[in-house]
Design a protein around this motif. Structure first.
Motif, PDB file in Angstrom:
ATOM      1  N   THR A 117       0.855  -1.218  -0.014  1.00  0.00           N
ATOM      2  CA  THR A 117      -0.218  -0.119   0.156  1.00  0.00           C
ATOM      3  C   THR A 117       1.008   1.278  -0.013  1.00  0.00           C
ATOM      4  OG1 THR A 117       0.026   0.021   2.343  1.00  0.00           O
ATOM      5  CG2 THR A 117      -1.951  -1.091   1.361  1.00  0.00           C
ATOM      6  N   LYS A 118       0.199   2.381  -0.315  1.00  0.00           N
ATOM      7  CA  LYS A 118       0.953   3.599   0.028  1.00  0.00           C
ATOM      8  C   LYS A 118       1.152   3.999   1.506  1.00  0.00           C
ATOM      9  CE  LYS A 118      -0.548   5.934  -4.396  1.00  0.00           C
ATOM     10  NZ  LYS A 118      -1.166   7.127  -4.781  1.00  0.00           N
ATOM     11  N   GLY A 121      -1.351   6.059   3.085  1.00  0.00           N
ATOM     12  CA  GLY A 121      -2.616   6.046   2.590  1.00  0.00           C
ATOM     13  C   GLY A 121      -3.363   5.597   3.797  1.00  0.00           C
ATOM     14  N   LEU A 137     -12.441  -0.921  -2.980  1.00  0.00           N
ATOM     15  CA  LEU A 137     -11.334  -0.633  -3.585  1.00  0.00           C
ATOM     16  C   LEU A 137     -10.623  -1.626  -4.560  1.00  0.00           C
ATOM     17  CD1 LEU A 137      -9.366   0.346  -0.108  1.00  0.00           C
ATOM     18  CD2 LEU A 137     -10.750   1.822  -1.407  1.00  0.00           C
ATOM     19  N   HIS A 138     -10.026  -0.976  -5.335  1.00  0.00           N
ATOM     20  CA  HIS A 138      -9.371  -1.782  -6.511  1.00  0.00           C
ATOM     21  C   HIS A 138      -8.045  -2.314  -6.030  1.00  0.00           C
ATOM     22  CE1 HIS A 138     -12.579  -0.261  -8.982  1.00  0.00           C
ATOM     23  NE2 HIS A 138     -12.262   1.055  -8.758  1.00  0.00           N
ATOM     24  N   LEU A 182       0.089   0.981  -8.727  1.00  0.00           N
ATOM     25  CA  LEU A 182      -0.192   1.711  -7.293  1.00  0.00           C
ATOM     26  C   LEU A 182       0.355   2.893  -7.078  1.00  0.00           C
ATOM     27  CD1 LEU A 182      -1.189   0.752  -4.255  1.00  0.00           C
ATOM     28  CD2 LEU A 182       1.024  -0.600  -4.048  1.00  0.00           C
ATOM     29  N   GLY A 185      -1.726   5.406  -8.480  1.00  0.00           N
ATOM     30  CA  GLY A 185      -3.197   5.625  -7.983  1.00  0.00           C
ATOM     31  C   GLY A 185      -4.190   4.929  -8.840  1.00  0.00           C
ATOM     32  N   ASP A 188      -5.542   0.412  -5.781  1.00  0.00           N
ATOM     33  CA  ASP A 188      -5.367   1.007  -3.969  1.00  0.00           C
ATOM     34  C   ASP A 188      -4.488   0.328  -3.202  1.00  0.00           C
ATOM     35  OD1 ASP A 188      -7.551   3.195  -4.375  1.00  0.00           O
ATOM     36  OD2 ASP A 188      -8.869   1.312  -4.707  1.00  0.00           O
ATOM     37  N   GLY A 189      -3.890  -0.894  -3.766  1.00  0.00           N
ATOM     38  CA  GLY A 189      -3.279  -1.880  -3.070  1.00  0.00           C
ATOM     39  C   GLY A 189      -3.012  -3.104  -4.116  1.00  0.00           C
TER      40      GLY A 189
END
Length: 276
Positions: A117-118, A121, A137-138, A182, A185, A188-189
């Motif tokens: 993940t970010k 985020g 989420l995607h 990712l 953007g 999302d993960g």
């Protein structure tokens, strides 16, 4: 007479066993540490020998006082048949425990699939795929990999983006593609095997973080023990490698940790505590 015949039979069986063992052992090179490897499988191995499996090969070759010699072949259909079974090399540095195509050594590390993940985020602290914050989420996932089943169970698969499973890395790179998506953007993960995700993120993605999924309790399991693979029947060679793994485990852990590989305990329940 029966005793004599029986003795001859026992001796014959023993001699056959010794002959078979000698023949099997003779396939292993005495002049080089011959490694079967993918030439474009960073961060594990590549033709420039920059991967962590390349460094492990160098460690083992040094212990054996032999040079490393590679047989390069894409890690796809036919890899074992055209390398190890063809006697062009003697060991695959990284192979999942229990696979019948090879004879496994003792495992030398355990790792798990991860959620990338970010770092800053909204889902940076998510560590299970049942977390409600993942709904809608995607998430990127390699098609057919174990995390895909978990996504389906948790109602996340419809919004997921699939990436190809078996590819020739010389022409296609689904994991870097996923990490780039990712980073920009588009997803999302990302659900990625830890020994791939950890080193790539450490080297090239400072804004991303890697969370091993060690809290999942439902099947399929997301952690795997990694061994070295040798030809079926090569018990002498297997035992020699087992001895090297046992004697050099601290150095092995250091190579893997320095590369960024997430190391977990053998039961897959938490991070491995490394010796200082």
């Amino acid at each position: 007479m029966r005793v004599w015949a029986k003795s001859l039979l026992v001796i014959g069986i023993a001699l056959c066993g010794l002959t078979a063992q000698a023949q099997t052992s003779d396939l292993v090179s005495k002049t080089a540490f011959r490694v079967c490897a993918d030439p474009a499988n960073a961060p594990m191995s590549d033709r420039d020998e920059n991967g962590f499996e390349n460094r492990l090969a160098e460690l083992f070759a040094a212990q054996l006082e032999l040079p490393v010699q590679y047989e390069w072949y894409p890690m796809s259909t036919g890899f074992i048949r055209n390398t190890l079974r063809a006697n062009k090399c003697d060991v695959v540095i990284g192979y999942a425990q229990g696979h019948e195509m090879v004879l496994n050594t003792n495992h030398y590390f355990t790792s798990a699939y991860t959620l990338v993940t970010k770092r800053d985020g909204a889902i940076a602290d998510v560590d299970t795929l049942s977390d409600a914050r993942l709904q809608g989420l995607h998430l990127g996932v390699v098609a057919g990999s174990p995390p895909a089943t978990h996504l389906a169970r948790n109602g996340l698969i419809a919004d997921a983006r699939a990436y190809n499973l078996v590819v020739d890395r010389r022409h296609e790179s689904p994991i870097p593609d996923m990490l780039n998506d990712l980073n920009t953007g588009e997803i999302d993960g990302a659900l990625i095997w830890g020994p791939i995700a950890g080193p790539l993120v450490k080297a090239d993605y400072p804004d991303l973080q890697v969370t091993p999924l060690v809290k999942e309790t439902m099947p399929p399991r997301l952690f795997f023990r990694i061994t070295m693979g040798v030809r079926q029947g090569e018990k002498v060679w297997q035992r020699q490698l087992n001895s090297l793994i046992r004697r050099n485990q601290t150095e092995i852990n250091t190579i893997l940790s320095d590369a960024g590989v997430p190391l977990i305990n053998d039961m897959g329940t938490g991070l491995l505590e490394l010796e200082q």
